[in-house]
Design a protein around this motif. Structure first.
Motif, PDB file in Angstrom:
ATOM      1  N   ASN A 531       0.817  -1.216   0.000  1.00  0.00           N
ATOM      2  CA  ASN A 531       0.000   0.000   0.000  1.00  0.00           C
ATOM      3  C   ASN A 531       0.850   1.264   0.000  1.00  0.00           C
ATOM      4  OD1 ASN A 531       0.993  -0.098   2.596  1.00  0.00           O
ATOM      5  ND2 ASN A 531      -1.024  -0.019   3.600  1.00  0.00           N
ATOM      6  N   GLU A 631      -8.388   2.783  10.362  1.00  0.00           N
ATOM      7  CA  GLU A 631      -9.399   2.084   9.577  1.00  0.00           C
ATOM      8  C   GLU A 631     -10.808   2.139  10.170  1.00  0.00           C
ATOM      9  OE1 GLU A 631      -9.235   0.323   6.543  1.00  0.00           O
ATOM     10  OE2 GLU A 631      -7.429   1.557   6.414  1.00  0.00           O
ATOM     11  N   LYS A 732      -5.837   1.405   4.303  1.00  0.00           N
ATOM     12  CA  LYS A 732      -6.233   1.863   2.967  1.00  0.00           C
ATOM     13  C   LYS A 732      -5.260   2.921   2.447  1.00  0.00           C
ATOM     14  CE  LYS A 732      -9.626   5.029   5.088  1.00  0.00           C
ATOM     15  NZ  LYS A 732      -9.640   4.447   6.426  1.00  0.00           N
TER      16      LYS A 732
END
Length: 936
Positions: A531, A631, A732
């Motif tokens: 990521n 998150e 994310k």
């Protein structure tokens, strides 16, 4: 010739024995690592080897003498005498003690200091280098002189009158004045009510020299003194030095009795209302006094009782915290527990900070919780959580015992010598606690709670602002509320809700590392995950069982419009009240029982990030908290409204407080009244929005690829990699590329001079001067600025404090900043007599002019650089040093661990170098001078 005190370890029961069957009335042992003795002249000594920090030692002299021993004509002289100990002794004339030690990097204020209280006076020389030949002997000679050889010359006494008069002026704020109003009732008109340490200004200015000398000769004597030494030295050698030097001090013949002052008991409750026009908060409190445990009875029973009292306070604190999370809390804050009042008196206290005109609600709220515990006790679940957390605390202390500082041990010796507080050592305390704590029952805690709130020796204290529209509880009203609650049978038992025990419900898969980079210079490693989040890890075990986490991303509140400043500024401040994931703040605390881990988000002007810490075995818990904050952040509008109500109540009465007015004025003027320079007031709070805070948080904490995470601690590298892959790798990402925006919040250009009149109770002027200019952000400039700060501090202490007697102290702060533009800043501030502000302020500029024209003296330069290098060496023995090195490298591009970026620069600095930087900076810098003075 010498009476040696041997440790009591051999007399105590084996740790392996079941303490439930042991004689708890046996004395607590003395830490066997402590060398103790009493010389024939009555002086006690304590010596211990310790290596935190290494190659350093601390020296204390503990005087069982304080303001409570003063006669009326001596009111304030115990404290005055403390000051005089730095103004001439037999072997160190004038400022000889300070000058001698500062040549070795031992700084006045930071390392050389003292304090006076009602019961004691304590002097310290802290973290003195042990290497320089003869320096240990010098420190012993200083203690020797402090014991019996102060000169107390008339010239030095008169010079110090001004300094202490200004300290007297500085201390007299609303809190000080209200304490003076409360004291007669709290101490029941005993001598404690007549002494406040700083003393009577008329006495300070006019006492006869002999009056001070009489106090000195009456009370500074060997039978009331203890020497404490802890450091990286040979204990046997140090003990011989102590015996050889201090045994020669003569004992006082026919010494006065070192009397104790008792607080008279009273059957009827007492009441006092203490108000002040500059007070900002209302509070209500109940104090119930009791006789303190005598020093001779501070045995295992006493220690065990202390554990029970700590558990009681912990569980009450948790219940109060739960109240603060819900609806409209009845108070801003509150607490209840046990404490000491004086050496001979303990108290049980119940207190609350009240919202304006809601003192009845606050008193009712906290007293209801205390009565709930008194009637129904505590639940098993509450107690088990409190016991578990207490045991974790002992375990942490044991594992980190090697990082106990020299000064912490000296503080233990002080408490043992003056108050008889046990000092068995952490190994013994841990063994005792782990045997005893599991045996403590709900019934015992309930019995302790039931014994609180006695009728006798009770004092009710109400204090707060004295202003139109603010009402306070009268004596009859306060007593009626208490009586009504004590007779209220409708109070119900506390209900303890059981919660799930897992923070992260779903099992996360480890994400691959796409790049690994070794940072050889820092012995660290950088991983980049799929990521694109970066994690930098540095193994460090200087602080055992301790892991630190920092995270950094560019942007911050600078990316939002001016009208969003209140919501952006407070967004992360409120997150702690919401909890995280599925757990509100109340249940999160329960889930974290037995864990020592925390993570908090931060959002400032130019960046956002996280700060976390944990013990090594709770590393995964910390990583889970980090994952959830990113998150699954939680937003709780009820908790928001509850905390907002507390903030509004907190600032409600600050409008007339001169400190608040000064702070606000400085904020606005130094930012040249920029619209983003907002004051914490009702308008600021009204401009906040729960929804906007949520939006801002979710915007700033949505893209892991924009963050660099720094971890430092003693977790194996592979484990850190695995946990980072699992929790950071699964965050994310949107691969945003961001930077902060320079909103041009700057100091006014040119020269700004303002005299600002303020309404104030005590006449006092406050002078604040700030310089600001462009400066390259390079190691040399940063270090020269640190040197300038130290040099100016020395010069102002000598010229404005000591020579002029014009202030208690001048604050100096020199700094550099990199973003949003590379700048340097120097701030100077001091309090003084309003009549003297105009003649002291030019002295500030005179020293700056001298620095620009001549540079510092070589002696001052040597003092400052040695202190800087001394602090640098000490800092390297802590994990935090490496966190700073690594994060600064990524944020500023400078490896500050390299000698060429620090030690080499400092060691090679010349007077000419400092002069050059000073001249370049001060000549062009923008300048603001503010003088706050009493309004006519």
């Amino acid at each position: 010739m010498y009476k040696l005190i041997f440790g009591l370890t051999a007399l105590c029961l084996s740790w392996s024995m079941a303490w439930g069957q042991a004689d708890l009335t046996a004395p607590m042992p003395i830490d066997p690592a402590v060398r103790m003795g009493v010389l024939e002249n009555g002086m006690t000594y304590y010596i211990r080897h310790n290596e935190e920090p290494k190659e350093r030692a601390s020296f204390y002299i503990i005087q069982n003498v304080g303001a409570i021993l003063e006669k009326e004509e001596q009111n304030g002289l115990a404290h005055f005498l403390e000051h005089m100990a730095f103004n001439g002794t037999e072997h160190f004339h004038g400022k000889g003690i300070i000058n001698t030690l500062e040549r070795h990097g031992v700084a006045f204020g930071r390392n050389i200091n003292a304090y006076t209280s009602l019961e004691e006076t304590v002097y310290n020389l802290s973290n003195v280098p042990v290497g320089p030949e003869g320096l240990m002997d010098t420190c012993l000679l200083v203690l020797n002189d402090w014991s019996n050889y102060l000169l107390l010359t008339e010239e030095e006494i008169d010079a110090e009158r001004g300094v202490i008069s200004e300290e007297w002026r500085t201390r007299r704020d609303a809190g000080f004045r209200m304490r003076a109003l409360m004291a007669p009732e709290l101490y029941n008109h005993s001598k404690y009510a007549e002494r406040d340490v700083i003393g009577d200004l008329e006495v300070i200015k006019n006492f006869d020299y002999q009056t001070l000398r009489d106090f000195y000769h009456d009370w500074y004597r060997t039978d009331l003194q203890a020497i404490a030494m802890v450091g990286d030295f040979d204990v046997d050698e140090m003990e011989q030095k102590v015996k050889a030097m201090f045994a020669k001090i003569p004992a006082v013949k026919k010494p006065l009795e070192r009397y104790a002052v008792d607080i008279p008991a009273h059957k009827e409750p007492l009441y006092v209302l203490a108000t002040d026009q500059e007070a900002t908060q209302s509070s209500v409190a109940i104090y119930i006094k009791s006789e303190a445990t005598p020093a001779t009875e501070k045995n295992h029973v006493y220690y065990r009782d202390g554990l029970l009292k700590s558990l009681y306070a912990s569980m009450i604190r948790t219940r109060v915290s739960e109240l603060l999370q819900k609806g409209n809390p009845p108070f801003i804050n509150a607490s209840a527990g046990f404490s000491g009042l004086t050496r001979g008196t303990d108290i049980f206290y119940v207190s609350a900070t009240a919202k304006t005109n809601e003192e009845e609600l606050a008193l009712t709220g906290i007293l209801t919780e205390v009565l709930r515990a008194k009637r129904f006790g505590f639940t098993k679940g509450e107690l088990e959580r409190a016991k578990t957390n207490m045991l974790v605390g002992y375990e942490n202390a044991l594992k980190r015992k090697d990082k106990t500082s020299h000064d912490a041990f000296c503080s233990e010796f002080k408490k043992y010598y003056l108050d008889g507080e046990p000092m068995p050592g952490i190994d013994y305390e841990y063994e005792f606690a782990t045997q005893i704590i599991p045996q403590i029952t709900v019934e015992e805690l309930s019995a302790l709670a039931a014994a609180t709130l006695n009728d006798e020796n009770r004092v009710v204290i109400i204090n707060g602002p004295r202003k139109e529209g603010v009402k306070h509880l009268s004596e009859s009203e306060a007593f009626a509320i208490i009586e009504k609650l004590e007779n209220n049978n409708s109070i119900e038992a506390y209900v303890d809700e059981v919660v799930a025990s897992s923070l992260v419900a779903d099992e996360l898969a480890e994400v691959k590392v796409v790049e690994t980079r070794r940072l050889e210079d820092m012995n660290a490693v950088e991983w980049t995950f799929e990521n694109q989040a970066k994690v930098v890890y540095r193994f460090a075990s200087y602080n055992k069982e301790k892991v630190a986490l920092n995270a950094y991303s560019k942007g911050g509140s600078s990316l939002f419009k001016d009208e969003d400043v209140p919501s952006a500024s407070m967004a992360t401040e409120f997150m702690g009240a919401y909890g995280v994931g599925e757990f509100d703040a109340i249940n999160l605390n329960k889930v974290l029982t037995g864990k020592s881990a925390s993570v908090n988000p931060s959002l400032n002007g130019l960046s956002e990030g996280f700060r976390g810490s944990c013990r090594t075995q709770d590393f995964e818990t910390m990583m889970q908290l980090l994952y959830l904050q990113f998150e699954q952040p939680r937003f709780d509008e009820e908790a928001y409204n509850a905390l907002l109500a507390r903030y509004k109540a907190y600032i409600a009465n600050q409008g007339e407080n001169p400190k608040k007015i000064m702070q606000d004025s400085v904020t606005l003027i130094m930012a040249d009244y920029h619209p983003r320079a907002r004051l914490m007031n009702e308008s600021f709070l009204n401009d906040m929005s729960f929804q906007r805070m949520k939006e801002i948080y979710l915007d700033r904490f949505q893209d892991a690829s924009d963050f660099t995470f720094f971890i430092v601690g003693d977790v194996p590298e592979e484990e850190v990699k695995m946990m980072a892959a699992k929790y950071i790798g699964n965050m994310k990402s949107s691969n945003r590329v961001e930077n902060w925006i320079d909103r041009e919040v700057n100091i006014p250009e040119g020269e700004t001079v303002k005299n600002i009149p303020l309404k104030m109770k005590e006449a006092k002027a406050t002078v604040i001067i700030k310089y600001n200019d462009e400066m390259d952000y390079i190691p040399a400039n940063r270090l020269v600025m640190a040197v300038m700060e130290g040099v100016l501090d020395l010069r102002y202490t000598e010229s404005i404090r000591e020579k002029e007697g014009g202030t208690y102290g001048v604050g100096v702060r020199a700094s550099t900043s990199h973003y949003p533009k590379a700048e340097g800043a120097v701030s100077i501030s001091f309090d003084c007599d309003p009549e003297r502000a105009s003649d002291l302020t030019p002295l500030v500029y005179a020293e700056i002019e001298k620095l620009m024209k001549e540079g510092p003296t070589q002696e001052d330069l040597d003092k400052v650089t040695k202190n800087i290098l001394k602090g640098r060496a000490e800092s390297k023995e802590n994990n935090g040093y490496w966190m700073g090195v690594i994060s600064n490298y990524y944020i500023h591009g400078i490896n500050s661990d390299l000698p060429e970026n620090y030690e080499t620069i400092v060691n090679n600095l010349t007077v000419k170098d400092v002069k050059k930087v000073a001249k370049k900076f001060f000549v062009k810098a923008d300048k603001v001078q503010l003088t706050f003075e009493p309004a006519e």
